[in-house]
Scaffold this motif. Sequence first.
Motif, PDB file in Angstrom:
ATOM      1  N   SER A  16       0.851  -1.201   0.000  1.00 50.87           N
ATOM      2  CA  SER A  16       0.000   0.000   0.000  1.00 50.87           C
ATOM      3  C   SER A  16       0.879   1.241   0.000  1.00 50.87           C
ATOM      4  O   SER A  16       1.998   1.241   0.525  1.00 50.87           O
ATOM      5  N   ALA A  17       0.351   2.317  -0.585  1.00 47.89           N
ATOM      6  CA  ALA A  17       1.093   3.573  -0.676  1.00 47.89           C
ATOM      7  C   ALA A  17       0.937   4.374   0.610  1.00 47.89           C
ATOM      8  O   ALA A  17      -0.148   4.435   1.192  1.00 47.89           O
ATOM      9  N   VAL A  18       2.026   4.994   1.067  1.00 47.79           N
ATOM     10  CA  VAL A  18       1.973   5.867   2.245  1.00 47.79           C
ATOM     11  C   VAL A  18       2.313   7.305   1.869  1.00 47.79           C
ATOM     12  O   VAL A  18       2.006   8.234   2.604  1.00 47.79           O
ATOM     13  N   ALA A  19       2.962   7.491   0.733  1.00 43.04           N
ATOM     14  CA  ALA A  19       3.285   8.820   0.207  1.00 43.04           C
ATOM     15  C   ALA A  19       3.638   8.636  -1.259  1.00 43.04           C
ATOM     16  O   ALA A  19       3.620   7.522  -1.784  1.00 43.04           O
ATOM     17  N   GLU A  20       3.939   9.732  -1.934  1.00 43.33           N
ATOM     18  CA  GLU A  20       4.299   9.636  -3.343  1.00 43.33           C
ATOM     19  C   GLU A  20       5.587   8.828  -3.504  1.00 43.33           C
ATOM     20  O   GLU A  20       6.617   9.139  -2.893  1.00 43.33           O
ATOM     21  N   ASN A  21       5.498   7.758  -4.286  1.00 48.26           N
ATOM     22  CA  ASN A  21       6.636   6.874  -4.570  1.00 48.26           C
ATOM     23  C   ASN A  21       7.183   6.178  -3.322  1.00 48.26           C
ATOM     24  O   ASN A  21       8.328   5.711  -3.315  1.00 48.26           O
TER      25      ASN A  21
END
Length: 270
Positions: A61-66
Amino acid sequence: MRAVVLALTLALVASQHVNFAPEFAASKTYEYKYEALLLGGLPEEGLARAGVKVISKVLISAVAENTYLLKLVDPEIFEYSGVWPKDNFVPAAKLTSALAAQLSTPIKFEYANGVVGKVFAPTAVSETVLNVHRGILNILQLNIKKTQNVYELQEAGAQGVCKTHYVISEDAKAERIHLTKTKDLNNCQERIMKDFGLAYTEKCVECQQRGKALRGAAAYSYIMKPTATGALIMEATVTELHQFTPFNEMTGAAQMEAKQMLTFVEIKKT
């Protein structure tokens, strides 16, 4: 007239080379089924081998950009010590219990355009457990070129920076992208390896010129689904083989075989 033809040609080329790099959208969690196998011994059947197997769910899962989180859920460890392939893997309950907390601790990693960047893990996560995560991230490492379907490059990975050959094909009707890559682990600019137990040995340069004592190769196979912004990895299979022949025997090479399978399950809202 020539300008119109040129514009149409460029548009056609651009449409053929869409972005095939894997992408994980924000506010979504991607669930995969993961299985890894590591076996060591002689290649012939009917001889003893030893190894381990890891089975787990993998959440990304994403937590911030990239920047993304990778978490193992319900990990199980099995061990093998017997005659291959007659005997079976047996659950390593004590080992699974001892490493459960570390295996379930999420790690953070940078990821952009199919390339893995820095990896961040708490100090409580041991190098052994972190290597399990590195193995999964190594599957995600894909250097996709938008204008070429067959190409070679020196690619960074868990084994080092090694010569890698890519072949990409698109099945538009089935909405699938098929990608294969092979790594020559004997042709590396930088090779990640550790020697131990060799305090009283000397390297023989002439022997290495006649034939390398340690040889290795890896093959990766992907099935991906194209999306509007990138690609979704549906299935990935990795086979890596290392052969060690200390005395240059023709058929007596000991080998280490590693296999990984990553299969897409579903997408959840984070």
